[in-house]
Design an enzyme around this catalytic site. Sequence first.
Site, PDB file in Angstrom:
ATOM      1  N   LYS A  46      -3.407  -4.337   5.872  1.00 30.24           N
ATOM      2  CA  LYS A  46      -3.934  -5.180   4.819  1.00 30.24           C
ATOM      3  C   LYS A  46      -5.117  -5.968   5.370  1.00 30.24           C
ATOM      4  CE  LYS A  46       0.717  -5.553   3.710  1.00 30.24           C
ATOM      5  NZ  LYS A  46       1.915  -6.326   3.553  1.00 30.24           N
ATOM      6  N   CYS A  48      -1.156 -13.143  18.629  1.00 26.69           N
ATOM      7  CA  CYS A  48      -2.058 -12.659  17.575  1.00 26.69           C
ATOM      8  C   CYS A  48      -1.412 -12.955  16.223  1.00 26.69           C
ATOM      9  CB  CYS A  48      -2.327 -11.156  17.713  1.00 26.69           C
ATOM     10  SG  CYS A  48      -3.247 -10.485  16.302  1.00 26.69           S
ATOM     11  N   HIS A  86      -6.494  -5.570  15.573  1.00 28.09           N
ATOM     12  CA  HIS A  86      -7.214  -6.451  14.657  1.00 28.09           C
ATOM     13  C   HIS A  86      -8.578  -6.894  15.169  1.00 28.09           C
ATOM     14  CE1 HIS A  86      -2.969  -6.674  13.418  1.00 28.09           C
ATOM     15  NE2 HIS A  86      -3.532  -6.520  12.238  1.00 28.09           N
ATOM     16  N   LYS A 100      -5.569   3.439  11.378  1.00 31.12           N
ATOM     17  CA  LYS A 100      -4.425   2.572  11.115  1.00 31.12           C
ATOM     18  C   LYS A 100      -4.680   1.857   9.789  1.00 31.12           C
ATOM     19  CE  LYS A 100      -2.271  -1.625  12.726  1.00 31.12           C
ATOM     20  NZ  LYS A 100      -0.877  -1.578  13.083  1.00 31.12           N
ATOM     21  N   CYS A 102      -7.191  -8.280  20.349  1.00 32.40           N
ATOM     22  CA  CYS A 102      -6.061  -7.444  19.930  1.00 32.40           C
ATOM     23  C   CYS A 102      -6.611  -6.074  19.511  1.00 32.40           C
ATOM     24  CB  CYS A 102      -5.357  -8.132  18.755  1.00 32.40           C
ATOM     25  SG  CYS A 102      -4.377  -6.998  17.775  1.00 32.40           S
ATOM     26  N   HIS A 138       3.838   1.416   2.331  1.00 30.11           N
ATOM     27  CA  HIS A 138       4.974   0.547   1.995  1.00 30.11           C
ATOM     28  C   HIS A 138       5.817   1.239   0.939  1.00 30.11           C
ATOM     29  CE1 HIS A 138       2.088  -2.797   3.180  1.00 30.11           C
ATOM     30  NE2 HIS A 138       3.103  -2.992   3.983  1.00 30.11           N
ATOM     31  N   HIS A 182       0.846  -1.193   0.000  1.00 30.61           N
ATOM     32  CA  HIS A 182       0.000   0.000   0.000  1.00 30.61           C
ATOM     33  C   HIS A 182       0.883   1.245   0.000  1.00 30.61           C
ATOM     34  CE1 HIS A 182       0.680   0.568   4.285  1.00 30.61           C
ATOM     35  NE2 HIS A 182       0.112  -0.578   4.603  1.00 30.61           N
ATOM     36  N   CYS A 234      -0.894  -9.835  13.967  1.00 30.49           N
ATOM     37  CA  CYS A 234       0.274  -8.987  14.237  1.00 30.49           C
ATOM     38  C   CYS A 234       1.542  -9.809  14.090  1.00 30.49           C
ATOM     39  CB  CYS A 234       0.286  -8.463  15.664  1.00 30.49           C
ATOM     40  SG  CYS A 234      -1.109  -7.501  16.153  1.00 30.49           S
TER      41      CYS A 234
END
Length: 508
Positions: free
Chosen positions: A298, A128, A152, A295, A149, A23, A20, A131
């Site tokens: 993906k 998790c 997520h 945040k 989490c 990145h 994305h 993560c």
Amino acid sequence: MMKKTFFVTTPIYYTNGIPHIWHSYSSLIADILFKYKKISGFDVKFCTWVDENSQKAVQKAEEENMPVWEYLDMMAEKHKKVWDWLGISYTDFIRTTEPRHHELVRKVLQKSFDNWDIYEWVYEWLYCVWCEAFKKDEDLIEKDWKKVCPDHLKEPDKIKEKNYFFKLSKYQDKILEFYEKNPDFVTPKERFNEVIAFVKRWLEDFSISRETNKFWIKLPFDESQVTYVWYDALFNYVTVCQNWDERFWPADLHVVWKDIIRFHAIYWPAMLMSVGYELPKQILTTGFFTIDWQKISKSLGNVIDPVEFCEKYSKDLLVLYLLSNFNIWQDWDFDQANAVLTYNAKLANNLWNLLNRATVLTMKLELQNGFENEKMDENILKNFEEYDKNFKIFFEKYELKAVLDSTFKFLDDLNLFVTETEPWKLMKQEENLEKAKNILYTICESLRQVWLNLYPFFPEKMSKLFETLWLQNYSLYLENGKLAELKAKKENFIIKEKPEILFEKFEI
Ligand code: ME8
């Protein structure tokens, strides 16, 4: 004489999605630094990679109903395509599933084991998968009466198994000693201070293996277990420096975001010490970025695709926005409107207008051999020398916002110089013709210098701009490390036609 080397790396990207916009930010930074060193004559290496030995990728493949290998091949190809499309000029692309990497990982694991740095332990913890990280109770938040989490919103798995651990605690003093000797190891300073404080407090050994996953690299000293995250991801940086490329290790710079700074600034040095390799010279940490203050992940699905974004606007707009609107280490929220405004002001107006003025007016002078025997206006020259000196200092410190700010400030000064001296009026008066010539030469030479400086950011556009001023083969010379020679060159600027528009304005 041996050339100086420069080796820069991007983070190791997971392949549970395509890259994305943030990145691409890390990759663009690495790419710009690489290009700068390359045109400056360094012997350069630039690696980017995909982190495939990850549970996330295996899960994603299952979700997509694809065999894991097929999924990984597809995603590696997709990653490569994005980087190629964005013109990221990596010299190596490596997948953590490659045999050359597995060989090295098994070798270093055995070395650490022989060095008493790896031991067996049974433990129970919350984990998790999204993560790829262990969670403590206090890391979780409550949702629908469950502890989940916070990133997520999923319940972590409970894990109890035999693992191998790396004896990080053993390296506390050695790491601190290394920091002491390398005060610029982590940029920015504040991040480094956090790391130092963390190491001083207490270092916990960490798990480096799993017994349940069968997909990854088997431990050489216990084949019922596979590596997990650390050895198989981080040693990638070394894998690419084998066979003929040993001169590039240690790396000059790892670019990563602050979320993985501890792994790079603490785990990584300790692991390298354990196997007797030199440590990387510097780690540049980027901020934590959001889109609409959320945040980005993906797994949450709120992703901006950098290719789509560049197709809608332009690559120059993306590069300019990401590198000129905030400092590398600041946290930031992506703002499309602001990106367009910045581009319109700096490239479409500031830079383009100046070239346009310079070419149109110079053509009116009808100079047969261009500007012969002209020298730059004294004030502008002074101004330029100051700017050029700072430009270099900023680049060496990887302060790319300051690099661009100083450049656009110099262009502002030039625009003001033209507006104030009004060469279009002077040209019409015989007695002031020489003055007008001098002003226009000053502008052309300044533009030439600015474009050389901006080449690492906008290589395609700068190459086209060189052609507008009839500067032949500039990109070729630059790609061969001849920046200094080109900067010192004297050009006459024979301008034959008005350039086509290279920086179109965009509507918001
Ligand atoms: O972390 N803000 O891979 P990854 C800023 N494979 N940068 C961001 C970002 C955001 N919101 N999201 C991603 C991994 N990045 C692991 C690393 S280390 C042993 C293994 C950038 O695909 C950032 O540079 O989740 C980060 O380092 C990189 O993407 C990796 O993202």
